[in-house]
Design an enzyme around this catalytic site. Structure first.
Site, PDB file in Angstrom:
ATOM      1  N   ASN A  23       0.769  -1.031   0.248  1.00  0.00           N
ATOM      2  CA  ASN A  23       0.054   0.341  -0.530  1.00  0.00           C
ATOM      3  C   ASN A  23       1.060   0.841  -0.105  1.00  0.00           C
ATOM      4  O   ASN A  23       0.588   2.144  -0.232  1.00  0.00           O
ATOM      5  CB  ASN A  23      -0.718   0.359   1.424  1.00  0.00           C
ATOM      6  CG  ASN A  23      -2.737  -1.135   0.948  1.00  0.00           C
ATOM      7  OD1 ASN A  23      -2.362  -0.774  -0.110  1.00  0.00           O
ATOM      8  ND2 ASN A  23      -2.778  -0.668   2.289  1.00  0.00           N
ATOM      9  N   HIS A  33      -3.231   2.838  -2.682  1.00  0.00           N
ATOM     10  CA  HIS A  33      -3.888   1.711  -2.387  1.00  0.00           C
ATOM     11  C   HIS A  33      -4.928   0.795  -3.514  1.00  0.00           C
ATOM     12  O   HIS A  33      -5.181  -0.008  -3.376  1.00  0.00           O
ATOM     13  CB  HIS A  33      -4.791   2.982  -1.153  1.00  0.00           C
ATOM     14  CG  HIS A  33      -4.461   2.721  -0.090  1.00  0.00           C
ATOM     15  ND1 HIS A  33      -4.796   1.912   1.035  1.00  0.00           N
ATOM     16  CD2 HIS A  33      -3.384   3.903   0.627  1.00  0.00           C
ATOM     17  CE1 HIS A  33      -3.807   2.732   2.449  1.00  0.00           C
ATOM     18  NE2 HIS A  33      -3.748   3.773   1.993  1.00  0.00           N
ATOM     19  N   GLU A  42      -6.062  -6.632   5.700  1.00  0.00           N
ATOM     20  CA  GLU A  42      -5.758  -8.244   4.123  1.00  0.00           C
ATOM     21  C   GLU A  42      -5.873  -9.217   5.498  1.00  0.00           C
ATOM     22  O   GLU A  42      -4.822 -10.374   4.965  1.00  0.00           O
ATOM     23  CB  GLU A  42      -4.406  -7.470   4.375  1.00  0.00           C
ATOM     24  CG  GLU A  42      -3.362  -7.305   5.843  1.00  0.00           C
ATOM     25  CD  GLU A  42      -3.522  -6.680   6.155  1.00  0.00           C
ATOM     26  OE1 GLU A  42      -4.644  -5.209   6.522  1.00  0.00           O
ATOM     27  OE2 GLU A  42      -2.091  -6.043   6.740  1.00  0.00           O
TER      28      GLU A  42
END
Lengths: 415, 127
Positions: A290, A295, A325
């Site tokens: 990220n 993102h 995640e």
């Protein structure tokens, strides 16, 4: 009987008495004429004829009131049945329950008529039969082009004496028929078809002989509207429920679903004496992806990982996005070796995932996973998830990209 | 008088008046016309076989006609061009007036006390 020589005053009295009896409602009263054939006899004849007319009119009116009362009673009966149908449909939790209600209620409401309810398949190219009653003969599926009502978007009545424009899905005509599109929220969801048997009345069938009267047709239209609305509402409810239990990014089930499912599964497993398993998995170093690639790239990778998890599942396995995640897979009726093998397969499939973002390859991800079995590693829903979570973090601590089995519960777990 | 159809049991007689070109029905003195008599008289006129011809009904001495008979005269499908009701007594006038006033006839109907006037009027309604 005629009276000959009575005094004139007495005869006028008789006319007055007759008029009084008639005025009091005794319309069957009649006067007796004399043989004089004079004005008084003429008046008596006139009054008698008027009385006959009044009596006849009253009888006719009473008959009409009886007929109308019977009509109202029938209408009232239909309204009660319609209300009952509506109440039952509103109480349905699923579309399958609604089909059962439709099957039962419409068979009762249209007893003596043959009928069927067809609903569009998801593909919307054909309709398939969901409910049927009476002696209907015909196929279980029909194309929209086979029905005039569906083609025109309005009810289609066919008189058996002049069966012009008979729908092609009607394979055997036993009488008058009507097709009514079932529409709600501006969309046609199906078809209600009814037919009577006035051309070939069966001899022994109970309830046979009903006719497709105007009142029945009106009832059918109301039933069609109610049913279509109820089905549309149930579909909407299912859709919303599904949306509430799905993660919008990956399409996997979400944490709310896990919480609902696992409580039920604990009860089911306690009853069956079997086990269920949990795989708690976390993408390694996802924060780095990220931070470095953005993102959007992270989301893209998560979707690809979700696809990989989904593709490694078997029937009955329930993959969920537990948060960020973190993924959780629920597996019914499984033992530890199989659970460990499935987690390993999951890990290796995710390791093979490759995605690109804006033409650039995003670094591949690895997965750490912890597995736990109910009741082996926990005696409640939360404790088995906690056990899998602890095993996951043990896998992380041991260097990531691996599967770790939960520790067998200690005596503290017994409470 | 022309061909005649008379039912001896009935309180009327029916015949075809060739000279006037009308069917004639004459009700007997004190006759009571119920549904059966009404049906018989209409059938007798039809049996003359002159189709939709004018009809003269002499009811000068009829004493009563009941409702079912009146309905039959009104609704019977038999063909007729026009009907002249020949009346005399106060009772027959009342009956004729009542029929003309209360019933909705499908053909012209008029009441007469003079037979020749009735025949003249019927002559105007020959089809």
């Amino acid at each position: 009987m005629t009276i000959g020589n009575e005094p004139r005053g007495d005869r006028i009295d008789q006319v007055v008495i007759l008029l009084s009896r008639l005025a009091s409602g005794e319309l069957s009263a009649r006067g007796v004429a004399s043989t004089n054939d004079d004005d008084i006899d003429a008046v008596m004849a006139g009054v008698n004829m008027l009385a006959e007319e009044l009596e006849s009119s009253r009888a006719e009116l009473e008959e009409r009131v009886r007929d109308r009362t019977a009509e109202f009673e029938k209408l009232n009966h239909d309204i009660r049945q319609l209300t009952e149908l509506s109440n039952l449909l509103q109480a349905c939790e699923t579309i399958d329950e609604a089909y059962l209600v439709i099957d039962h209620s419409l068979g009762v409401m249209f007893a003596g008529l043959s009928g069927a309810v067809f609903l569009y398949r998801a593909s919307r190219n054909v309709l398939e039969i969901k409910s049927t009653w009476g002696s209907r003969a015909g196929s279980a599926v029909l194309a929209p082009t086979e029905c005039w009502a569906l083609r025109r978007g309005q009810r289609h009545f066919v008189d058996a004496d002049e069966p012009m424009l008979s729908c092609r899905h009607v394979q055997q005509r036993t009488g008058d028929s009507i097709c009514i599109p079932m529409s709600a929220h501006g969309e046609t969801s199906g078809l209600l078809h009814l037919m009577d048997d006035r051309l070939h009345p069966p001899e022994t069938q109970v309830g046979a002989g009903a006719r497709l009267t105007q009142a029945k047709q009106s009832l059918a239209v109301a039933v069609s509207e109610q049913t279509a609305l109820a089905l549309a509402n149930l579909e909407l409810r299912d859709k919303l429920r599904l949306q509430a239990l799905r993660d919008p990014l990956t399409g996997l089930l979400n944490r709310r679903f896990v919480e609902e499912w696992i409580e039920r599964e604990v009860a089911r497993t306690d009853h069956s004496g079997r086990s269920f398993g949990v795989i708690m998995a976390d993408v390694d170093h996802f924060k780095l992806i990220n931070d470095v690639h953005g993102h959007d790239a992270g989301d893209k990778l998560l979707r690809a990982i979700a696809d990989a998890i989904r593709s490694s599942m078997r029937a009955g396995d329930l993959p969920c996005r537990y948060g960020g995640e973190e993924f959780l897979v629920l597996l019914s009726d499984i033992e530890l070796p199989a659970l460990a093998a499935r987690a390993e397969e999951l890990r290796s499939r995710v390791a093979a995932v490759r995605v690109e973002h804006r033409g650039e390859p995003v670094p591949g991800a690895t997965l750490s996973a912890g597995i736990a079995l109910y009741p082996k590693h926990g005696l409640s829903a939360s404790s088995v998830i906690d056990a899998a979570d602890a095993a996951l973090y043990a896998a992380k601590r041991a260097g990531r990209d691996r599967v770790n089995t939960a520790a067998v519960r200690s005596s503290e777990n017994f409470e | 008088m022309g061909d005649m159809s008379v039912a001896s049991e009935e309180p009327f007689r029916v015949w075809w008046d060739e000279a006037a070109g009308v069917s004639r029905t004459q009700w007997a003195p004190g006759a009571v016309c119920g549904l059966a008599e009404a049906q018989a008289s209409v059938a007798a006129v039809e049996a003359l076989g002159h189709g939709a011809a004018p009809a003269l009904i002499d009811m000068r001495q009829m004493s009563r006609i009941d409702r079912a008979a009146r309905e039959h005269f009104t609704n019977s499908p038999g063909e007729v061009a026009a009907v002249g009701l020949l009346v005399g007594s106060a009772v027959s006038k009342m009956i004729a007036n009542f029929m003309i006033g209360m019933q909705r006839m499908r053909f012209p109907v008029r009441m007469f006390t003079d037979e020749s006037a009735a025949l003249d009027w019927l002559d105007d309604h020959r089809q």
